[in-house]
Every structure is written in C-alpha cells, then in structure tokens.
Design an enzyme around this catalytic site. Structure first.
Site, PDB file in Angstrom:
ATOM      1  N   LYS A 192       0.816  -1.206   0.000  1.00 37.91           N
ATOM      2  CA  LYS A 192       0.000   0.000   0.000  1.00 37.91           C
ATOM      3  C   LYS A 192       0.857   1.265   0.000  1.00 37.91           C
ATOM      4  O   LYS A 192       0.589   2.193  -0.765  1.00 37.91           O
ATOM      5  CB  LYS A 192      -0.873  -0.040   1.259  1.00 37.91           C
ATOM      6  CG  LYS A 192      -2.022   0.897   1.287  1.00 37.91           C
ATOM      7  CD  LYS A 192      -3.036   0.440   2.331  1.00 37.91           C
ATOM      8  CE  LYS A 192      -2.400   0.218   3.679  1.00 37.91           C
ATOM      9  NZ  LYS A 192      -2.590   1.324   4.616  1.00 37.91           N
ATOM     10  N   ARG A 267     -11.308   3.912   9.572  1.00 33.98           N
ATOM     11  CA  ARG A 267     -11.173   2.601  10.189  1.00 33.98           C
ATOM     12  C   ARG A 267     -12.518   2.102  10.703  1.00 33.98           C
ATOM     13  O   ARG A 267     -12.695   0.913  10.953  1.00 33.98           O
ATOM     14  CB  ARG A 267     -10.214   2.697  11.398  1.00 33.98           C
ATOM     15  CG  ARG A 267      -8.760   2.612  11.000  1.00 33.98           C
ATOM     16  CD  ARG A 267      -8.193   1.262  11.440  1.00 33.98           C
ATOM     17  NE  ARG A 267      -7.051   0.842  10.640  1.00 33.98           N
ATOM     18  CZ  ARG A 267      -5.820   1.294  10.781  1.00 33.98           C
ATOM     19  NH1 ARG A 267      -5.553   2.189  11.697  1.00 33.98           N
ATOM     20  NH2 ARG A 267      -4.857   0.843  10.016  1.00 33.98           N
ATOM     21  N   ARG A 306      10.655  -9.142   4.650  1.00 31.92           N
ATOM     22  CA  ARG A 306      10.924  -7.759   5.016  1.00 31.92           C
ATOM     23  C   ARG A 306      11.525  -7.701   6.432  1.00 31.92           C
ATOM     24  O   ARG A 306      12.419  -6.914   6.704  1.00 31.92           O
ATOM     25  CB  ARG A 306       9.606  -6.962   4.956  1.00 31.92           C
ATOM     26  CG  ARG A 306       9.756  -5.484   5.242  1.00 31.92           C
ATOM     27  CD  ARG A 306       8.493  -4.716   4.901  1.00 31.92           C
ATOM     28  NE  ARG A 306       7.605  -4.621   6.050  1.00 31.92           N
ATOM     29  CZ  ARG A 306       6.406  -4.030   6.000  1.00 31.92           C
ATOM     30  NH1 ARG A 306       5.935  -3.539   4.859  1.00 31.92           N
ATOM     31  NH2 ARG A 306       5.656  -3.950   7.073  1.00 31.92           N
ATOM     32  N   ARG A 312      11.962  -4.744  11.903  1.00 34.02           N
ATOM     33  CA  ARG A 312      10.715  -4.479  12.628  1.00 34.02           C
ATOM     34  C   ARG A 312      10.288  -5.753  13.350  1.00 34.02           C
ATOM     35  O   ARG A 312      10.060  -6.775  12.720  1.00 34.02           O
ATOM     36  CB  ARG A 312       9.624  -4.053  11.639  1.00 34.02           C
ATOM     37  CG  ARG A 312       9.589  -2.561  11.398  1.00 34.02           C
ATOM     38  CD  ARG A 312       8.526  -2.192  10.391  1.00 34.02           C
ATOM     39  NE  ARG A 312       7.161  -2.494  10.849  1.00 34.02           N
ATOM     40  CZ  ARG A 312       6.092  -2.008  10.243  1.00 34.02           C
ATOM     41  NH1 ARG A 312       6.204  -1.196   9.208  1.00 34.02           N
ATOM     42  NH2 ARG A 312       4.887  -2.320  10.683  1.00 34.02           N
ATOM     43  N   ARG A 324      -2.178  -9.783  12.669  1.00 33.84           N
ATOM     44  CA  ARG A 324      -2.367  -8.447  12.088  1.00 33.84           C
ATOM     45  C   ARG A 324      -3.246  -8.521  10.836  1.00 33.84           C
ATOM     46  O   ARG A 324      -4.081  -7.657  10.597  1.00 33.84           O
ATOM     47  CB  ARG A 324      -1.011  -7.819  11.738  1.00 33.84           C
ATOM     48  CG  ARG A 324      -0.330  -7.179  12.943  1.00 33.84           C
ATOM     49  CD  ARG A 324       1.149  -6.974  12.706  1.00 33.84           C
ATOM     50  NE  ARG A 324       1.422  -6.087  11.578  1.00 33.84           N
ATOM     51  CZ  ARG A 324       2.547  -6.115  10.867  1.00 33.84           C
ATOM     52  NH1 ARG A 324       3.488  -6.988  11.148  1.00 33.84           N
ATOM     53  NH2 ARG A 324       2.708  -5.276   9.876  1.00 33.84           N
TER      54      ARG A 324
END
Ligand code: IMP
Ligand code: MG
Length: 368
Positions: A192, A267, A306, A312, A324
């Site tokens: 995104k 959201r 990633r 992360r 998630r």
C-alpha cells in the site's frame, strides 16, 4: 448547467416540484388561519418569491410585512445574523406567519424568534420553502415545510450566490468539484505504501496517512496532538473525534487541490461518515475505496522477508503477522460493505510487479 460568478451549478429542483411544495404549504396555512387576519412576515431577500406565491393563495384577509436579515456570505454561513431592516409595525396580539425561503442552520429563525417573543405576538408559525434537516442545529419547530433537501448549497427561486441567481425559476445546486479522493486499503504487506507514493505523484494527490498525521501532531505538540497522546499514553484508542479533527485540518490545508489518498483512514463506519461530511463541506466526496488484494500466505512470506532486513519486530513472527492480517479483515469488512453500497468499492489484485499493480490501480482511477 449555469455559472454564477466563479461557480457552476446544475439543475436540481424543477418549477413543477417547487409549485407542488407551494400548494402544499398554502393549503395548510389557509386551513390553520381561516378567519384570523394573519400578518405574513416575509424574510428578505430570499423569501420574496415564495412569500408572494403563498400570500396570493391566501383566501381570507391578511397583512403583509417584511424584515431583512442576513447571515450568509458567499456559500458559507457566518453564524452571525444581522438585522438590516427591522419590523415596521407593532405585532402585539397578532397571528404571524413567518415566511422563509430556506432554513439551514436555523440561526436566522432563532433571532426572528426572539424578535417575535419581544413583540408579544399572539401566536406565530414558521413556513419555509426549503429545509435542510442535516444542517439544522436548533430545536425551534418549523410548522410548514415545502421541501426537505440535502445539505447542498442551492440557488434560484429567490436564493442567491453573492447576489446572483434569485430570478431563476428553478433551483440549481452547486456542482461538485472534480477531485479524485481515494481511500486506499490493503492488508499489511500488500504494498500500500509503495503504491500510494506512486499514485500521489501520478495524479498530483495529497497523501494523507493517519499514522503520519498523528506523528506530526504529536511531535509538534499541537493541541490535538497532545490530546491524542494522552489517550495513547494510557494505552487507549484515540477517539474518532480527535482523529477526525486532525484530518479536517489536513484536508482544509489542501483545499482546491486535485484530491487525496487516504491511508489508514477511515477505520470505522463513524469515521467513514465523518469523512463524507468533511469532504461534502469542501464540495467533493470519496471517489472510491480501493483495496489491494493479496492472499494471506503470500503476505506472510513477504513480511517475513521484510522482517529479515527491516528489523521491525512485528514483521519477524509468523503468528504476529497472521494476527495483524486477521485484524485488518475484521476491521475492513464493514467498511467494504459501506462503500460497496455506494458502488465505490474496488478490489485490485495486489500480486505482481510494482508497475503491474500500479497499472491496475490506474485502470480503476481513470474510469471513476
Ligand atoms: P440559517 O440562518 O443558517 O438557517 O440560514 C438562513 C439563510 O441563509 C437563508 O435565509 C439564506 O439567505 C441563506 N442560505 C442558506 N442556505 C442557502 C443555500 O443553499 N443557498 C443560498 N442561500 C442559503
Ligand atoms: Mg433568508
């Protein structure tokens, strides 16, 4: 389509519809004021046409008077009502019918109400040709409504935009500016962020990422930022109102631009509704919700990859990643329905090279 000053307007309410509304109001007033010799009190300038039509249809004796109030400048109400021409006859003990062209926020009515209360009239009723229920903020009852209309700016049949348009025999509404406002969705790992950056440059849009807006406001310790932080520090979700107010400020800043890409917002349905209202007030609307679609296993693979380089921690663990993704689908399911209902939902295959995916997004946007 017509143009008045700098703005364009499209036909909205026909002469026949206006006439039906007038007949309806006039019939009720005739019924309620039979044998009472009312004073019709027209509110200038806008009500001159409607007043004459209603008064012409009144079958008994009546008197006619006008006051002149003003609250509008351009297409925005100033909130403050000025009396430019006050009452010229005592109304004590009289039956009064206030005749308005349009009731919007109700500010004008409220100040009229206090004028008439001070006059000690016997009774007064309010008639308006047009009424905007979504804009009305007062509790004063409106007795006769010709027609309820959405919260759009209209001209014609007495109503003006900066002095022009009052003589039009039908009603026109402000044409929406052609902006491209995209709500971009995609599960974590769908690409995104990459696509938003490309689309922003291709279409000259402003990319509004809620995360960035939050960080900016918190870092700069704006009033809203501090408020948001106080919730986050307690581990609570920031209330919709605060988020929406931050977005409002962002949208206002880019007023008159080519459009927006909203990223991470809305959201909730409440936020989606607030976004609609916010854009509506700027004369535009959401053009489309576009969701990048990628199957779960591929997302997990991409994110784990990633995670190896980004460091992360939420990208390193398969279980956390799957959670998630699940949260994303739970959150967006209801929004998908919200935009589907308006024919504004578009799913785009998010598997392929960056340029292939960009092309699929452009195919959607170019056809909006
Ligand atoms: P209010 O005090 O907000 O209810 O607004 C009433 C006055 O605002 C009306 O008498 C009009 O003069 C003006 N107004 C409200 N909405 C419109 C509109 O859509 N077109 C033109 N004038 C409007
Ligand atoms: Mg008026």
């Amino acid at each position: 389509m017509i143009q008045l000053h700098d703005l364009k307007f499209t036909p909205f309410i026909s002469e026949a519809e206006i006439n039906d509304a007038i007949e309806k109001v006039a019939a009720k007033i005739n019924e309620d004021f039979e044998g009472k010799t009312p004073v019709f009190l027209g509110v200038l300038n806008g009500a001159f046409l409607f007043a004459s039509e209603v008064i012409k249809r009144f079958k008994g004796d009546c008197e006619v008077n006008f006051v002149k109030l003003s609250s509008y400048q351009g297409t925005e109400t100033s909130g403050e009502v000025n009396s430019l021409m006050g009452l010229t006859q005592p109304l004590e003990g009289r039956h009064v019918v206030v005749i308005e062209d349009i009731v919007d926020t109700g500010n004008t009515l409220e100040s009229l109400n206090s004028i008439l209360e001070a006059e000690k009239v016997k009774e007064f009723k309010i008639a308006t040709l047009f009424y905007k229920p979504e804009a009305y903020k007062k509790s004063l009852h409106i007795d006769y409504v010709g027609m309820e209309i959405p919260n759009d700016f209209i001209v014609g049949y007495g109503l003006d935009y900066d002095g022009l348009g009052r003589n039009l025999t039908q009603v026109y509404k402000l044409k929406e500016s052609k902006m491209t406002n995209i709500v971009l969705f995609g599960p974590p790992g769908a690409g995104k962020g990459t696509q938003a950056t490309i689309l922003k440059d291709t279409y000259n849009l402003k990319h509004i990422s809620t995360g960035d807006v939050f960080r900016y406001n918190i870092k700069n310790e704006t009033e809203l930022g501090l408020m948001a932080k106080s919730y986050m520090d307690q581990g609570q979700l920031v209330p919709d109102e605060v988020t929406i107010d931050m977005l409002k400020a962002e949208v206002r800043q880019a007023k008159g631009g080519k459009g927006f890409i909203f990223d991470g917002f809305p959201r909730t349905v409440a936020q989606a509704e607030a976004l609609e209202e916010l854009l509506h007030n700027e004369g535009t609307s959401v053009s489309a919700m576009i969701a990048l679609e990628v199957e779960d296993d591929l997302l997990v693979e991409r994110l784990l990859e990633r995670g190896k380089t980004s460091g992360r921690p939420d990208d390193a663990n398969e279980e956390v990643i799957r959670k998630r993704i699940k949260v994303y689908y739970e959150e967006t399911a209801i929004l998908k329905q919200f935009y589907l209902k308006q024919n504004k939902y578009f799913g785009v295959n998010g598997v392929g090279s960056i340029s292939e995916i960009t092309q699929r997004l452009k195919d959607v946007i170019d056809n909006l």
